[in-house]
Every structure is written in structure tokens, then in C-alpha cells.
Design an enzyme around this catalytic site. Structure first.
Site: not given
Length: 532
Positions: A60, A200, A219, A239, A243-244, A258, A324
Site C-alpha cells: 500500500r 482497504k 482490523h 502484520s 492474526k491469520t 482480516d 500474497r
């Protein structure tokens, strides 16, 4: 020429977007892949995946994101975090982009942002690249085919990578621009092929709109116990914090990885897919995510692969460490069919502490939860960026500052109210280092982290004995089955306890310095939450 299925009363012409070449409405995955291949946008990978490189933008561009300063939003935007764009500059940008689009082909996807029909956002995505249409079909939620006949877009996003902005003419910073005009219900993206800007932008919109409904945008990832959506857990984290990985527990149902909302009815996923990092991804550690990298339609972004066999190299980060894959949620076997859960019973805040100070798990009071939510702490380690020679703190408020249009305290207060009303238990989980800082200590054992999370989620930690951390004041369990007692007391894992004390005091000071920006906007109990 118009192709595909669309509400005949709401084509692009009806929105004033005229003079284009072919316009493809709501093509499905096979057709989008065919178009992308025909146009040379990427390559077909194993299993029917789509392999693509996004050029110089492999992530981003937060410094190129602007909010248009219109009268209706001027008093509600966190302007220190969201650079303003003048409405006149936006109008010039809009007209110049429309002129640039003349005669070119575009792909339109009409989609939902949000699994709860009562609170979803009807979004029209207009993309120059066919594979961006494929990507956003994965990431947002797809209407049934007959619903498209009645679809009326509430917001429109135009993504035109070949359009290069003029900073002087358009009031932006560079040739890349992401401009949100909330009152005009329009977002313009130019000068970047990175697909994450698409999803996003929708998240940023929801982060602005939903708090007005007393819905908490988050988030975070989320899951619930099998057959029991009331037992829902959410996982905040920046990141690299897990989390995932940690939410993809085969023993629980995955709601999403997410972006979620917390409404008066419970938890709901904003998205219909996952956008997972693939660096060092392995079939042994994360078999379900790994399997998606050879499934039809998965977008493989910025990965190195063998030109002949198309075999992916999960360790080669020469293009970017931010490589990704994007895939629909139903590619994960234990994913929720409806992407809905109950009110969170457990709220987990993940941090990767490379200073080796924080315990592997701690129980937070509501005030402490708001403090750590506003802080949004994790840490960079030496070698991750040029010039980083020792651990450096990263504070991203609400665990997602780049996507927060409103002031952080608005989200923090809303989260605290939700926690208090529904009686959620809050935990801080450190997936970082123990036994010393990065370079001396070792990474927190994933087996221990999973055991601690399981104990938190099944309720067994509620009967554990706790000690109060002398530096941060939160409660830390003394003993947990399956976890070495020494691991629960970070000071004991260091060879030099005095060195630990110095490092802990240093980290407390970093937290305090960062939190000064919120002092005038919060209650006294939150202000005092970090004092041990």
C-alpha cells in the site's frame, strides 16, 4: 459495448462515466482469467491460479492516501492521520481521470462490503485490470446473480493504474493517489497496481460510516466454537503477529481473517475471502492456506516462480517480503458459511514483542484493553528495514491506523462500551521473543501460544492463579497446563534479570511517550492503565 449482467438502470453511463471502450459487468472467475490472460496481465499458474506482479508498488501507499475536505466530514476526520484534499483538486482529478479512461476497456464488479445484510455497503468497483476484478470478487461478498438485476451502488471506486496524478494540479504528493470523497460517495485510485488498495479503500469507508450506527469496525480476524457462534473470539493484530495463523484453528470455525464489524447483533465479516501472506508458507505449518496456492482462481501476487513448471518459491522474497495470495473464504474447509458470529466472548490483542519483555499472555481490564488498543504495539526487528540495527517499537493505533478516518478515541471508546456491555474477557498475547530481545532470545514457541489461547478460549484460564505484572499492571497466569511455568514470567527467562528490568523500563517509557497524543481525549482510568 456492454457485456455481462447489470441493473439496466444503473450502468456507468448513468453515473456520468461515458465514452469508454468495452465495459464488462460482473464477469465470473473463468471469464476474468481469460480476459486477464488475453491482455497479458499475468500468467496461468498450477491448478488455475493467476500469477501476477504489481510492478514498483508491492504494498500500500499510505502517504498517497487523501480524504477530501468537504463540509459534511470536516469535523469528523482525524486530519493528522488523513491528509486533506481540496474539493476543487478532487474534481480536477476526477475529470482528468475520466478523460484518461476514454476509449479504454473497464471491468465492473458490483459487490457487498459486509456479511450482515442490515449493515452491508453496496460497492461498485470499476477496474482497468481484469485481474483486479478477480481479486475484488474474492475479497468482497458476491451477490446472487439475480440480485445484480436490482443492484444500486452506494459507493463507487475507480481504479486506473495507468493514470498518473500531477501533484501540483491534483493536490497530492506523487503520481500515485488514493482519494476518498465521502460526500460524493466516490474513491479514485491511480498510479498503482497493488490490489490491496481496492479492499482497504472499502475498509476505510466502513471505518468511517459504521461508528455512526454504534457498530465497531475492527482490523481483526475472528472465529467461533463449532456449532456455537455465541462462543466467538476476535484477534486484533498488526502484520506479523499471527492474526491469520492463530485464528485459522482447525478446532474452531473461521469467520474471517482480516476485517469485521461488531453490531448490536454480534460479529460479521466485511469480506468474502482472505488475503494471506505467503512468505515462508508451508504445507506443514499452514496446510489449508498453502493448499489455496494451487486452487482455481487464487490470485498469486508478487511471488517468484519457475518459468516452466510455475512452481512457487515461498522463500524467495526478491520481489517483496509482502508476497500474497487472495482466495475466496470457502477455500478454507472450516470457514463459516454465513461469516457471522455472536458477541465476542474473548478479545485477543496480538503483539510481536521483539524486546522480549511482554509475557506470552496477560488478562486485561476494560481500561487496559482500551490502552493497548489505542497503542497498537508491535516491533520491527533488525534487518527488516534499512537502518534498523536493534528492535524498534511500532505503534499503529487501533491495530490499523492507515484505515482509520476518525480519531482513535472514537474507536477505543466504542470498543470499551461493547466489551463492558457484553462482558468480553480481554487478553494480550505476545507472539514475539522470550529469554532476551531479538538476536539474543528466541521466538515464543507456537505450541505454547496455541496452548495458552486454547486455555483462554475454553474458559480454563478463568480459574488460574495470577500475578500482577510490575511494569504494566495487567494480570499474568502463574501456571497453565502444557506450558512451562518459566515462560509465563519473562524476567525468569533472561540470564540477566537486571538487563530485563532495564529493557522493561525502556519499553514502558516508549508506551508512555506514544500515548501522550491521547492524554487529552481519554478518561483517567485509561490514562492510568499502563502504570504497574
Amino acid at each position: 459495448m456492454t457485456k455481462g449482467r447489470v441493473n439496466p438502470a444503473h450502468k456507468l453511463d448513468d453515473q456520468g462515466i461515458k465514452g469508454l471502450g468495452n465495459v464488462y459487468y460482473n464477469l465470473m472467475e473463468p471469464a476474468l482469467i481469460e480476459e486477464a490472460l488475453t491482455r497479458g496481465e499475468g500468467h496461468l499458474g498450477n491448478g488455475g491460479t493467476f500469477l501476477v506482479s504489481t510492478g514498483k508498488h508491492t504494498g500500500r501507499s499510505p502517504q498517497d492516501k487523501f480524504v477530501v475536505r468537504t463540509p459534511g466530514v470536516v469535523d469528523h476526520i482525524w486530519w493528522e492521520n488523513n491528509p486533506p484534499m481540496d474539493p476543487a483538486a478532487f474534481e480536477t482529478l476526477h475529470q482528468d481521470m475520466l478523460a484518461h479512461m476514454q476509449g479504454r476497456d473497464y471491468f465492473v464488479q458490483d459487490l457487498f462490503g459486509g456479511a450482515d445484510p442490515a449493515h452491508r455497503l453496496d460497492v461498485r468497483m470499476v477496474t482497468e485490470l481484469a485481474w483486479h476484478g478477480l481479486f475484488i470478487r474474492h475479497m468482497l461478498r458476491r451477490p446472487e446473480r439475480d440480485e445484480l438485476d436490482e443492484f444500486v451502488p452506494e459507493y463507487t471506486i475507480i481504479n486506473c493504474p495507468s493514470f498518473l496524478a500531477d501533484p501540483k494540479r491534483h493536490g497530492c504528493r506523487s503520481e500515485t493517489v488514493i482519494a476518498l470523497n465521502i460526500e460524493e460517495r466516490l474513491i479514485l485510485i491511480g498510479g498503482t497496481e497493488y490490489a490491496g488498495e481496492n479492499k482497504k479503500s472499502v475498509f476505510s469507508l466502513l471505518n468511517y460510516l459504521l461508528p455512526e450506527k454504534r457498530i465497531m469496525p475492527m482490523h481483526c480476524s475472528a472465529n467461533h466454537a463449532p456449532g456455537n457462534p455465541v462462543d466467538t473470539a476476535i484477534f486484533f493484530g498488526l502484520s506479523g503477529t499471527g492474526k491469520t495463523t492463530l485464528s485459522a484453528d482447525p478446532g474452531r470455525v473461521l469467520i474471517g481473517d482480516d476485517e469485521h464489524g461488531w453490531s448490536e447483533r454480534g460479529t460479521f465479516n466485511f469480506e468474502g475471502g482472505c488475503y494471506a501472506k505467503t512468505i515462508n508458507l508451508s504445507a506443514e505449518a499452514e496446510p489449508e492456506i498453502y493448499a489455496t496456492t494451487s486452487k482455481f482462481g487464487t490470485v498469486i501476487e508478487n511471488m517468484v516462480y519457475d518459468e516452466d513448471t510455475k512452481e512457487l518459491d515461498f522463500e524467495d522474497d526478491s520481489l517483496t517480503a509482502n508476497m500474497r495470495c487472495a482466495y475466496p473464504l470457502n477455500y478454507i474447509s472450516n470457514a463459516s458459511e454465513h461469516s457471522l458470529g455472536g458477541h465476542p466472548k474473548n478479545v485477543i490483542m496480538l503483539t510481536c514483542d521483539s524486546f522480549g519483555v511482554l509475557p506470552p499472555i496477560a488478562r486485561l481490564t476494560p481500561a487496559q484493553a482500551m490502552y493497548h488498543f489505542l497503542s497498537g504495539f508491535t516491533a520491527k526487528v533488525a534487518g527488516t528495514e534499512r537502518g534498523v540495527t536493534e528492535p524498534q517499537p511500532t505503534f499503529s493505533t487501533c491495530f490499523g491506523a492507515p484505515f482509520m478516518p476518525r480519531r482513535p478515541e472514537a474507536y477505543g471508546a466504542l470498543l470499551r462500551d461493547k466489551i463492558a456491555k457484553h462482558g468480553a474477557t480481554c487478553w494480550l498475547v505476545n507472539t514475539g521473543w522470550t529469554g532476551g530481545a531479538y538476536g539474543t532470545g528466541s521466538r515464543m514457541p507456537i505450541r505454547a501460544t496455541r496452548a495458552l489461547l486454547s486455555a483462554a478460549l475454553d474458559g480454563s484460564l478463568s480459574s488460574a492463579k495470577y500475578r500482577k505484572d510490575p511494569y504494566f499492571g495487567f494480570d499474568v497466569p502463574i501456571a497453565v497446563d502444557g506450558v512451562a511455568d518459566i515462560l509465563l514470567d519473562p524476567r525468569r527467562t533472561w540470564e540477566d534479570p537486571q538487563a530485563y528490568d532495564a529493557q522493561a523500563a525502556k519499553l514502558v517509557g516508549m508506551f508512555a511517550d506514544n500515548f501522550e497524543q491521547y492524554e487529552a481525549h481519554i478518561d483517567e482510568d485509561v490514562r492510568a492503565a499502563a502504570i504497574g
